[in-house]
Design a protein around this motif. Structure first.
Motif, PDB file in Angstrom:
ATOM      1  N   LYS A  33      -6.716   9.812   6.129  1.00  0.00           N
ATOM      2  CA  LYS A  33      -6.595  10.569   4.867  1.00  0.00           C
ATOM      3  C   LYS A  33      -6.607  12.071   5.097  1.00  0.00           C
ATOM      4  O   LYS A  33      -6.118  12.840   4.260  1.00  0.00           O
ATOM      5  CB  LYS A  33      -7.723  10.174   3.912  1.00  0.00           C
ATOM      6  CG  LYS A  33      -7.702   8.716   3.481  1.00  0.00           C
ATOM      7  CD  LYS A  33      -8.826   8.404   2.515  1.00  0.00           C
ATOM      8  CE  LYS A  33      -8.944   6.913   2.244  1.00  0.00           C
ATOM      9  NZ  LYS A  33      -7.673   6.303   1.816  1.00  0.00           N
TER      10      LYS A  33
ATOM     11  N   GLU B 173      -1.990  15.290   8.235  1.00  0.00           N
ATOM     12  CA  GLU B 173      -0.741  15.691   7.593  1.00  0.00           C
ATOM     13  C   GLU B 173       0.425  15.306   8.491  1.00  0.00           C
ATOM     14  O   GLU B 173       0.385  15.498   9.703  1.00  0.00           O
ATOM     15  CB  GLU B 173      -0.728  17.196   7.327  1.00  0.00           C
ATOM     16  CG  GLU B 173      -1.773  17.652   6.313  1.00  0.00           C
ATOM     17  CD  GLU B 173      -1.675  19.137   6.012  1.00  0.00           C
ATOM     18  OE1 GLU B 173      -0.723  19.785   6.511  1.00  0.00           O
ATOM     19  OE2 GLU B 173      -2.544  19.645   5.285  1.00  0.00           O
TER      20      GLU B 173
ATOM     21  N   PRO C  79      -1.053   2.279   3.613  1.00  0.00           N
ATOM     22  CA  PRO C  79      -0.598   3.337   2.695  1.00  0.00           C
ATOM     23  C   PRO C  79      -0.584   4.718   3.333  1.00  0.00           C
ATOM     24  O   PRO C  79       0.400   5.464   3.186  1.00  0.00           O
ATOM     25  CB  PRO C  79      -1.606   3.251   1.539  1.00  0.00           C
ATOM     26  CG  PRO C  79      -2.063   1.830   1.553  1.00  0.00           C
ATOM     27  CD  PRO C  79      -2.126   1.456   3.004  1.00  0.00           C
ATOM     28  N   ASP C  80      -1.638   5.070   4.068  1.00  0.00           N
ATOM     29  CA  ASP C  80      -1.669   6.378   4.712  1.00  0.00           C
ATOM     30  C   ASP C  80      -0.712   6.446   5.886  1.00  0.00           C
ATOM     31  O   ASP C  80      -0.102   7.495   6.143  1.00  0.00           O
ATOM     32  CB  ASP C  80      -3.092   6.730   5.162  1.00  0.00           C
ATOM     33  CG  ASP C  80      -3.917   7.330   4.039  1.00  0.00           C
ATOM     34  OD1 ASP C  80      -3.455   8.288   3.399  1.00  0.00           O
ATOM     35  OD2 ASP C  80      -5.020   6.827   3.776  1.00  0.00           O
TER      36      ASP C  80
ATOM     37  N   ARG D 101       2.575   7.174   4.402  1.00  0.00           N
ATOM     38  CA  ARG D 101       2.590   8.559   3.906  1.00  0.00           C
ATOM     39  C   ARG D 101       2.837   9.537   5.044  1.00  0.00           C
ATOM     40  O   ARG D 101       3.567  10.530   4.894  1.00  0.00           O
ATOM     41  CB  ARG D 101       1.247   8.880   3.241  1.00  0.00           C
ATOM     42  CG  ARG D 101       1.080  10.348   2.829  1.00  0.00           C
ATOM     43  CD  ARG D 101      -0.284  10.614   2.229  1.00  0.00           C
ATOM     44  NE  ARG D 101      -1.380  10.395   3.164  1.00  0.00           N
ATOM     45  CZ  ARG D 101      -1.788  11.294   4.057  1.00  0.00           C
ATOM     46  NH1 ARG D 101      -1.166  12.479   4.157  1.00  0.00           N
ATOM     47  NH2 ARG D 101      -2.803  11.033   4.856  1.00  0.00           N
TER      48      ARG D 101
ATOM     49  N   LYS E  95      10.909   3.174   8.298  1.00  0.00           N
ATOM     50  CA  LYS E  95      10.757   3.704   6.945  1.00  0.00           C
ATOM     51  C   LYS E  95      12.108   4.266   6.502  1.00  0.00           C
ATOM     52  O   LYS E  95      12.583   5.256   7.056  1.00  0.00           O
ATOM     53  CB  LYS E  95       9.672   4.784   6.911  1.00  0.00           C
ATOM     54  CG  LYS E  95       9.427   5.391   5.542  1.00  0.00           C
ATOM     55  CD  LYS E  95       8.341   6.443   5.608  1.00  0.00           C
ATOM     56  CE  LYS E  95       8.150   7.153   4.266  1.00  0.00           C
ATOM     57  NZ  LYS E  95       7.122   8.228   4.346  1.00  0.00           N
TER      58      LYS E  95
ATOM     59  N   ASP F  84      11.988   8.053   1.348  1.00  0.00           N
ATOM     60  CA  ASP F  84      10.908   9.044   1.360  1.00  0.00           C
ATOM     61  C   ASP F  84       9.658   8.517   0.674  1.00  0.00           C
ATOM     62  O   ASP F  84       8.535   8.746   1.140  1.00  0.00           O
ATOM     63  CB  ASP F  84      11.364  10.334   0.649  1.00  0.00           C
ATOM     64  CG  ASP F  84      12.442  11.076   1.422  1.00  0.00           C
ATOM     65  OD1 ASP F  84      12.568  10.824   2.634  1.00  0.00           O
ATOM     66  OD2 ASP F  84      13.148  11.885   0.810  1.00  0.00           O
ATOM     67  N   THR F  85       9.825   7.832  -0.426  1.00  0.00           N
ATOM     68  CA  THR F  85       8.693   7.326  -1.201  1.00  0.00           C
ATOM     69  C   THR F  85       8.668   5.809  -1.141  1.00  0.00           C
ATOM     70  O   THR F  85       9.655   5.151  -1.491  1.00  0.00           O
ATOM     71  CB  THR F  85       8.780   7.783  -2.663  1.00  0.00           C
ATOM     72  OG1 THR F  85       8.829   9.220  -2.699  1.00  0.00           O
ATOM     73  CG2 THR F  85       7.571   7.313  -3.457  1.00  0.00           C
TER      74      THR F  85
ATOM     75  N   CYS G  55       6.603   2.471  -2.462  1.00  0.00           N
ATOM     76  CA  CYS G  55       5.633   1.965  -3.443  1.00  0.00           C
ATOM     77  C   CYS G  55       5.138   0.597  -2.997  1.00  0.00           C
ATOM     78  O   CYS G  55       5.907  -0.357  -2.966  1.00  0.00           O
ATOM     79  CB  CYS G  55       6.276   1.874  -4.820  1.00  0.00           C
ATOM     80  SG  CYS G  55       6.800   3.470  -5.493  1.00  0.00           S
TER      81      CYS G  55
END
Length: 219
Positions: A119, A122, A142-143, A146, A212, A215-216, A218
């Motif tokens: 978390k 970056e 999830p991270d 991200r 991936k 970009d996003t 869900c």
């Protein structure tokens, strides 16, 4: 054993091996009963690095530093590696191994629970290698996504649990049931989430290779 043992032995006999330092660290890890990535997974990881040429790599699960050193050694481009480890007894061994291999400036070891450390990071990272507590992969995801750049690759090791992943709930030892349930959930999410393209391959103890594509994501 997912693939016939004789076949694995033959495949591994064709391998050209690693550097002398990696061989030494592997011998020490084996003597101390510390699990490291299997021979066939080592070869597969080298192949993926040669193909993707990642400049920024994130590893979840350092152990004694073997796989981080392997990635630093065999990535064909100069790279920076961030690796996370929570087991206090292995952290000083990993740091010493990085120093012995001359990779201490290239590899940053972060101490702590990966669920919390992730978390704070970056992205983007070009390549993420997941090789930590198997029951936690679903919580790390999830991270990890991200932090992974679009077009980046997530490699998850040990996803088939020596083939036991296909056994019924009651055929699995009680202490492993939650782990296997979470791993099945993890693989389902990787295969059924829009924007992720995943191949599950029976190499080593099973690996999931995920690209991936959006970009996003869900979940």
């Amino acid at each position: 054993m997912i693939v016939d043992e004789r076949l694995v032995t033959y495949i591994n006999s064709l391998d050209t091996g690693n550097t002398a330092m990696l061989d030494q660290i592997e011998r020490e890890a084996t003597a101390d009963y510390v699990p490291i990535i299997r021979k066939e997974m080592q070869s597969f990881l080298k192949f993926l690095l040669a193909m993707k040429k990642p400049a920024r790599i994130l590893e979840v699960g350092t152990a004694v530093g073997f796989s981080a050193i392997l990635m630093a050694e065999y990535d064909p481009v100069p790279c920076q590696i961030t690796t996370i480890e929570n087991y206090e007894k292995r952290i000083p061994i990993a740091r010493e191994n990085f120093k012995r291999a001359g990779k201490e400036a290239q590899i940053a070891l972060l101490e702590g629970d990966a669920a919390e450390v992730l978390k704070t990071l970056e992205g983007p990272y070009d390549f993420i290698f997941m090789d930590a507590a198997k029951g936690q992969y679903i919580h790390f995801l999830p991270d990890a996504l991200r932090l992974l750049r679009t077009g980046g690759v997530l490699v998850s090791d040990n996803v088939l649990q020596d083939g036991d992943i296909i056994e019924s709930h009651y055929a699995v030892e009680r202490r492993n049931r939650t782990i296997y349930k979470r791993m099945r959930e993890y693989l389902y999410v990787l295969k059924h989430t829009d924007g992720l393209l995943t191949s599950i391959v029976p190499v080593g103890d099973g690996a999931a290779v995920t690209v991936k594509q959006k970009d996003t994501i869900c979940l």
